[in-house]
Design an enzyme around this catalytic site. Structure first.
Site, short mmCIF file in Angstrom:
data_model
loop_
_atom_site.label_atom_id
_atom_site.label_comp_id
_atom_site.label_asym_id
_atom_site.label_seq_id
_atom_site.Cartn_x
_atom_site.Cartn_y
_atom_site.Cartn_z
N GLY A 158 44.21 25.73 20.62
CA GLY A 158 43.81 25.14 19.34
C GLY A 158 44.86 24.15 18.86
O GLY A 158 45.16 23.18 19.54
N LYS A 166 51.07 7.45 3.39
CA LYS A 166 52.22 6.90 4.12
C LYS A 166 51.94 5.44 4.42
O LYS A 166 51.02 5.12 5.18
CB LYS A 166 52.43 7.69 5.42
CG LYS A 166 53.50 7.13 6.34
CD LYS A 166 53.56 7.95 7.62
CE LYS A 166 54.53 7.36 8.63
NZ LYS A 166 54.53 8.13 9.91
N THR A 216 53.65 9.14 16.63
CA THR A 216 52.55 8.70 17.50
C THR A 216 51.82 9.84 18.21
O THR A 216 50.90 9.58 18.98
CB THR A 216 53.09 7.73 18.57
OG1 THR A 216 54.17 8.36 19.27
CG2 THR A 216 53.57 6.44 17.95
#
Length: 498
Positions: free
Chosen positions: A12, A78, A344
């Site tokens: 998960g 952000k 990233t």
């Protein structure tokens, strides 16, 4: 297809549930039957709490609004990443990497022109945050939300509680038909062709499937353990392999940016959430011990006398030799990891899932698109790797009597650089056209020309100033166009932003 394809996600966490949701959104239950199996005994690492603007697109694909998911995950906006102390000898104490938005199309030429002018030795303004709207919003602490009649699209990322995000996405996936099976993997069954046929649990149950997604973290139970796919390490180019983390109380006014501060053997992140502040020190165990790192980290965040314990993590930086092998695809930490400097991780997960879905749609769920998929994902990882390496290679800590260490000197002196990065740096230092260099690459770079200009200008990667300078304003498009004044005027004088 006579019957639905059986797609099994093992593991998960945010990566697994992101994939399950995207699969469920793309295909109906008559096309694909999706099962996610995870062990209740394996905790989520839960420290990747920032994103790039691609996550905004992810939620839009799933028809999930910010009003729904952000409060549930204590999320904040952000617009920017601020780097402090990475290149002090250049005269740049800190710089920003703003996320590129549609209004920036009018300002990027000004920024690029000034960067080229500065590379010729002329004294012009090249501070990235002064040319991009998200940089100005971060300076003012304003959210990047505009009214419906604003004629441009704003791009931004998020900060979020990764544990809560995983749970939220799990609830969404289950409500949309994904079968959730909690069990611990005992054995991986394969046929004569080497393909995985089923997963056997420790209770003796068999979970059969046609395709499998490995989301088992650094353990990589399917790709590396079962299928023996080699792992290509980036250790010679990216030294950081450890992290120590601890939360602190929420800030009274959370900034709309992540802060990355250089320390003696790595860097520390600060991620503002609505209920706490996330902090972590990413470092290299070659240059500092675990105890020394914790001591430095505690001092940096003002928690030296706190009785609260820190969490210590190990990281393995690199990527799989093939991200799709046989009938299995690695995803998230199972496929590789590049340290969280530019947040990233989820971006690469999303790109991988989208590339996989396109390959399956184009080739009717066969492996015919596997080679193209592997090349595409490998290039995405390599593109991120190059951008991250540049942060370390270009550092000026320890030069001109600034604070440095063996760690920063080793990074600056490192010659194990990929050719793709060397080409970018060569174009920059020869005063070439960096935008054209990136545009001619076969695979779209992970970071665009604006991002590369932000990094290189932010580090002050320029030659010494020429002795004779023209008068003020001549050739300095920032001063001539008054870019920051325009952006600030829009943000402050018109009701465009909350």
């Amino acid at each position: 297809m006579d019957k639905p394809v059986r797609l099994v996600v093992l593991g998960g966490g945010t990566a697994g549930w992101m994939a399950a949701n995207l699969f469920a959104k793309r295909w109906s239950r008559t096309q694909v039957h999706i099962t996610l199996m995870e062990s209740p005994e394996i905790p989520i690492i839960g420290v990747g709490e920032g994103s790039t603007p691609s996550l905004k697109r992810f939620f839009k694909q799933l028809d999930l609004t910010e009003q729904e998911w952000m409060p549930a995950c204590h999320a904040t906006y952000k617009t920017n990443i601020r780097f402090a102390g990475w290149s002090p000898a250049s005269g740049v104490q800190e710089y920003s990497h703003p996320f590129y938005s549609q209004p920036d199309v009018f300002n990027e030429r000004t920024f690029f022109t000034n960067c080229r002018t500065r590379r010729l030795g002329l004294d012009v303004i090249t501070d990235p945050e002064k040319f991009f709207i998200n940089g100005e919003l971060a300076r003012q602490g304003k959210m990047p939300i505009a009214p419906p009649n604003f004629p441009f699209q704003m791009e931004y990322g998020y900060h979020f509680d990764s544990q809560l995000l995983g749970r939220y996405l799990a609830n969404v996936a289950r409500a949309r038909g994904v079968v959730h099976h909690q069990a611990t993997l005992a054995e991986v069954l394969r046929n004569d062709r080497g393909e995985i046929t089923a997963l056997q649990t420790d209770a003796g149950d068999l979970l059969a499937g046609d395709f499998f997604i490995d989301c088992t973290g650094f353990a990589s139970l399917l790709m590396q353990k079962a299928l023996a796919v080699p792992f290509h390490s980036y250790q010679q180019q990216l030294f950081n392999d450890s992290a120590v983390v601890m939360p602190t109380p929420a800030l009274a006014q959370p900034p709309v940016e992540t802060r990355s501060t250089a320390l003696s053997a790595g860097w520390c992140w600060q991620i503002p959430l609505t209920h706490r502040t996330g902090n972590g020190y990413v470092y290299s165990s070659q240059f500092i011990s675990r105890d020394q790192a914790e001591t430095e980290f505690r001092a940096h965040i003002g928690m030296s006398n706190s009785s609260e314990s820190c969490r210590h993590l190990s990281m393995r930086v690199g990527q799989l030799a093939q991200h799709w092998s046989h009938n299995c695809v690695g995803l998230g930490l199972s496929q590789g990891f590049i340290e969280p400097l530019e947040a990233t991780a989820l971006h690469l997960v999303q790109l991988t899932v989208e590339a996989l879905m396109d390959a399956w749609d184009d080739h009717q769920f066969t492996s015919n698109g596997r080679d193209h998929f592997n090349r595409t994902v490998t290039n995405h990882f390599d593109g991120v790797r190059d951008y991250i390496i540049a942060h370390y290679k270009l550092n000026t800590r320890g030069l001109n009597n600034t604070q440095g260490s063996d760690y920063w000197r080793a990074n600056r002196d490192n010659t194990q650089l990929p050719e793709s990065l060397l080409q970018i740096l060569d174009v920059w230092y020869r005063c070439g056209d960096l935008t054209a260099e990136l545009a001619q690459r076969t695979i779209k770079p992970a970071f665009n020309s604006a991002s590369w200009h932000c990094l290189l200008a932010g580090y002050g990667a320029f030659p010494p100033l020429a002795t004779n300078q023209p008068g003020q304003g001549k050739g300095d498009l920032y001063r001539e166009c008054k870019v920051a004044d325009f952006v600030e005027g829009c943000a402050m004088n018109f009701p465009l932003f909350l």
